[in-house]
Design a protein around this motif. Structure first.
Motif, PDB file in Angstrom:
ATOM      1  N   THR A 242       0.401   4.408  -2.682  1.00  0.00           N
ATOM      2  CA  THR A 242       0.269   5.777  -2.185  1.00  0.00           C
ATOM      3  C   THR A 242       1.153   6.698  -2.830  1.00  0.00           C
ATOM      4  OG1 THR A 242      -0.669   5.053   0.120  1.00  0.00           O
ATOM      5  CG2 THR A 242       0.195   7.399  -0.237  1.00  0.00           C
ATOM      6  N   ALA A 243       2.581   6.162  -3.129  1.00  0.00           N
ATOM      7  CA  ALA A 243       3.662   6.953  -3.737  1.00  0.00           C
ATOM      8  C   ALA A 243       3.371   6.890  -5.155  1.00  0.00           C
ATOM      9  CB  ALA A 243       4.995   6.126  -3.461  1.00  0.00           C
TER      10      ALA A 243
ATOM     11  N   LYS B 225       0.460   9.638  -5.699  1.00  0.00           N
ATOM     12  CA  LYS B 225       1.106  10.875  -5.553  1.00  0.00           C
ATOM     13  C   LYS B 225       2.226  11.443  -6.641  1.00  0.00           C
ATOM     14  CE  LYS B 225       3.556  13.376  -1.997  1.00  0.00           C
ATOM     15  NZ  LYS B 225       4.194  13.230  -0.574  1.00  0.00           N
TER      16      LYS B 225
ATOM     17  N   TYR C 169       0.744  -1.183   0.122  1.00  0.00           N
ATOM     18  CA  TYR C 169      -0.140  -0.023   0.012  1.00  0.00           C
ATOM     19  C   TYR C 169       0.873   1.458  -0.138  1.00  0.00           C
ATOM     20  CZ  TYR C 169      -3.685  -3.405   1.071  1.00  0.00           C
ATOM     21  OH  TYR C 169      -4.644  -4.457   1.175  1.00  0.00           O
ATOM     22  N   GLN C 170       2.071   0.992   0.570  1.00  0.00           N
ATOM     23  CA  GLN C 170       3.034   2.268   0.345  1.00  0.00           C
ATOM     24  C   GLN C 170       3.475   2.692  -0.921  1.00  0.00           C
ATOM     25  OE1 GLN C 170       5.948   1.515   3.347  1.00  0.00           O
ATOM     26  NE2 GLN C 170       4.852   2.235   5.068  1.00  0.00           N
TER      27      GLN C 170
ATOM     28  N   LEU D 219      -4.859  13.015  -1.615  1.00  0.00           N
ATOM     29  CA  LEU D 219      -4.752  12.801  -2.718  1.00  0.00           C
ATOM     30  C   LEU D 219      -5.885  12.526  -3.491  1.00  0.00           C
ATOM     31  CD1 LEU D 219      -1.834  10.024  -2.153  1.00  0.00           C
ATOM     32  CD2 LEU D 219      -1.623  12.281  -2.764  1.00  0.00           C
TER      33      LEU D 219
ATOM     34  N   GLU E  55      -1.361  14.965   3.600  1.00  0.00           N
ATOM     35  CA  GLU E  55      -1.753  15.485   2.299  1.00  0.00           C
ATOM     36  C   GLU E  55      -2.729  14.610   1.552  1.00  0.00           C
ATOM     37  OE1 GLU E  55       0.058  16.090  -1.980  1.00  0.00           O
ATOM     38  OE2 GLU E  55       1.670  15.254  -0.522  1.00  0.00           O
TER      39      GLU E  55
ATOM     40  N   ALA F  58      -5.176   3.888   0.935  1.00  0.00           N
ATOM     41  CA  ALA F  58      -3.923   4.173   0.387  1.00  0.00           C
ATOM     42  C   ALA F  58      -4.001   5.542  -0.645  1.00  0.00           C
ATOM     43  CB  ALA F  58      -3.287   2.921  -0.139  1.00  0.00           C
TER      44      ALA F  58
ATOM     45  N   LYS G 206      -5.292   9.674   0.671  1.00  0.00           N
ATOM     46  CA  LYS G 206      -4.033  10.441   1.374  1.00  0.00           C
ATOM     47  C   LYS G 206      -2.750   9.852   1.668  1.00  0.00           C
ATOM     48  CE  LYS G 206      -6.452  10.879   6.047  1.00  0.00           C
ATOM     49  NZ  LYS G 206      -7.011  11.782   6.806  1.00  0.00           N
ATOM     50  N   ASP G 207      -1.912  10.788   1.609  1.00  0.00           N
ATOM     51  CA  ASP G 207      -0.549  10.422   2.298  1.00  0.00           C
ATOM     52  C   ASP G 207      -0.168  11.258   3.313  1.00  0.00           C
ATOM     53  OD1 ASP G 207       2.171   9.433   2.047  1.00  0.00           O
ATOM     54  OD2 ASP G 207       2.680  11.103   0.748  1.00  0.00           O
TER      55      ASP G 207
END
Length: 173
Positions: A116-117, A120, A112-113, A163, A161, A154, A157-158
């Motif tokens: 998210t990246a 973004k 999930y990271q 998304l 922030e 995921a 938002k990060d």
């Protein structure tokens, strides 16, 4: 001659009744997820988005999560456009808590990271994409509910922030 009243049997009965009531009460925790249900025809949710928009969609499969935009599919590793699963899942042995006990099972684990990246990175790719707040999530039938929620979180938002906070659910064709 008055004897003392023996209340011990009554206390035993009340204790047993209390234990039965406590054991039979079910506790339900309710969580809510703010989302917009799919519109009939599938076009009402995106009317306010410009035609040159990102139009991000996430497809959750048992092999991983694919991202698609109006410019095409996102390649594995979020490295530009191309075929394949953007964020591949990996099969791993996970511990599942079943209340009374735990068991281990092989299951697909999603990154999930990385999702998210990638979201973004896509949002920051062009200045006009920064205004977009909508994402459509599609899931294959074999995907569990928890995976859908984790994917939605995921993509929303990060950290602090935001998304893509407006989530729509789609149906795969």
């Amino acid at each position: 001659m008055a004897g003392e009243l023996n209340i011990v049997p009554y206390l035993d009965i009340i204790t047993n009744v209390m234990m039965f009531v406590l054991a039979s009460v079910s506790v339900t925790f309710i969580a809510s997820v703010d989302t917009t249900p799919p519109a009939i025809g599938g076009s009402k949710g995106r009317n306010d988005v410009a035609t040159k928009a990102l139009n991000l969609s996430a497809y959750i499969t048992t092999q991983g999560i694919s991202l698609k935009t109006s410019y095409g599919n996102i390649a594995p590793g979020c490295q530009g456009a191309g075929p394949g699963i953007t964020v591949p899942g990996r099969e791993d042995e996970v511990e599942i808590d079943e209340g009374a006990g735990k068991r281990r099972e092989r299951k697909v684990v999603y990154d999930y990271q990385a999702l998210t990246a990638c979201a973004k990175q896509l949002k920051n790719a062009r200045p006009e994409f920064k205004e977009e707040t909508q994402v459509t999530i599609n899931a294959n039938p074999g995907v569990d509910y928890g995976t859908i929620i984790e994917t939605m979180d995921a993509l929303r938002k990060d950290g602090e922030e935001e998304l893509f906070p407006d989530v729509h659910f789609g149906v795969s064709r």
